[in-house]
Enzyme design. Sequence first.
Site, short mmCIF file in Angstrom:
data_model
loop_
_atom_site.label_atom_id
_atom_site.label_comp_id
_atom_site.label_asym_id
_atom_site.label_seq_id
_atom_site.Cartn_x
_atom_site.Cartn_y
_atom_site.Cartn_z
N PRO A 65 20.97 -112.84 48.55
CA PRO A 65 20.15 -112.57 49.74
C PRO A 65 20.07 -111.08 50.02
O PRO A 65 21.08 -110.37 49.93
CB PRO A 65 20.89 -113.31 50.85
CG PRO A 65 21.71 -114.34 50.14
CD PRO A 65 22.12 -113.67 48.86
N HIS A 66 18.86 -110.62 50.40
CA HIS A 66 18.66 -109.18 50.55
C HIS A 66 18.01 -108.85 51.89
O HIS A 66 18.01 -109.67 52.79
CB HIS A 66 17.82 -108.66 49.37
CG HIS A 66 18.49 -107.57 48.60
ND1 HIS A 66 18.37 -106.24 48.96
CD2 HIS A 66 19.28 -107.59 47.51
CE1 HIS A 66 19.06 -105.50 48.11
NE2 HIS A 66 19.63 -106.28 47.21
N ASP A 67 17.44 -107.69 51.97
CA ASP A 67 17.08 -106.97 53.19
C ASP A 67 16.71 -107.86 54.38
O ASP A 67 15.80 -108.68 54.29
CB ASP A 67 15.88 -106.07 52.91
CG ASP A 67 16.13 -105.09 51.78
OD1 ASP A 67 15.84 -103.91 51.97
OD2 ASP A 67 16.59 -105.50 50.70
#
Length: 519
Positions: free
Chosen positions: A302-304
């Site tokens: 999971p990112h930004d």
Amino acid sequence: MPRRINKRLAFCLLGAGALLGAVQLAAPPALGAESEHQFDYRVRSAPAEPLHLEAPTLPDLSGYTMDAVLAKIPRQDKGRVAVRRMLRQDALKDFTGGNERLREWVKRQQGMPQAIFIEGGLVTAQDLAKALPASQFEEQQPGVYIARLPIVVAQGATLHVGKETRELRLSQERGAFLVNDGLMFLTDTRVTAWREADKGPATLRDDGKEFRPFLVSWGGSELYIAGSVLTSLGYSNSKSYGVSITQYTPNMHARLKREEPTGWLIDSEFVDHWYGFYCYEAQNVVIKGNTYRDNIVYGIDPHDRSHGLIIAENKVFGTKKKHGIIISREVNDSWIINNESHDNKLSGVVIDRNSVGNLIAYNRVHGNHADGITIYESGDNLLWGNQVLRNRRHGIRIRNSENIRLYDNLAALNELTGVYGHIKDLSDTDRDLKLDPFDTKVSMIIVGGTLAGNGSSPINIDSPLSVELYRVKLIAPRKSNGIQLAGILGEKQEQILDLLVRQRQPVLIDPIDPEQMTN
């Protein structure tokens, strides 16, 4: 939730610890070399009451089931199937913008590139086979289908690939992939990136530079994957990593104004993807009970600015380039609980780049080729009841992160330190990456738990704002001269062990003049 621990390991550690505690801590070893720290530190007793913390409340996972997924499928309206050019389609602009990107599809389709569009309601794989010629979508065997064009689920439409479909194959040669701009359900099925020439999965070649089919679910969409196996998706190209839930690029998002995407990925298997899972600006995604095996760069990533995520009860192993589970860049207020992450190329679990307010609890993190659990530039996180065992570097590593709380963790038999806290100047790296600079500060609270049999030291902390220790078991050192704390704790070892072990009081280690460190 109860923690699982190998009974033989526990018996050996506690038995050895009782002996070592009685003999070696009674006469602490001499301190190491003269301090190299810029500030002098003091050791004092701290009040116990503020360190007390009730076990965290975990999210209820009982509702994330196959039946609940099937109940979400809207069945009232029948959808339509159409084939259109890929150009000037919002859902495809990330893959067709500019001549270079378009050339990929022209080469694979041998003409002006087209895609299959699902619109207006519910469509199944069986509906696609009835509506399209074999050159675009074909049933190769009973229940086995191959897509030879990209498939786009439009806003307001639903694609369901269910148990009637034994396998949905996405042709690598023809440039097929899945785009969800509405609702997509994959249940009790298989989805495989398919190399027609080999009559098998499109396993990785050319270190990820070669196109492989992928699945992307855009802003405002919902993706549900349950009881399924997805194989060999994704390559090294933006939004094409494997299985992705992601907001549109900023210019598209500003125009379309779509909500944050979401979805459930439950009780499924993800094998040989470039990224096993990736999300960007997503909300309330549930990743539960899956196996992420032999993926290339990351297992779960999971990112930004994603938030409210549940990453629970997954098995993540065999990641070939980097980490098993990583959250990075403002992934906040999420749960990483009851996972097993092992035998990954780098760390088992990573919390990175301003990801705050997360609970990392009851995970079993072992046999990774770097650290077990790594916290980089991410303050205000809670680690509770994790087992961090036999990792090739540090058990728990904390860099440039403040207010990290470690409660009732077991860090044992790691090659270097059980808990390692340090600062690092990243200004050059941040400038190169055009990122805001991070403060070089570290502080933590360690309450309860056991540090046993780690290779170099149970705890090594360099230049902290503060460290608080209480009820921590330091047992079974590997070194013949007994327990050796390191960093600033090593320089104050005799005072620390007197309070922590003999007097059984909480210990606070902080600078004599803390104002100097914050200026």
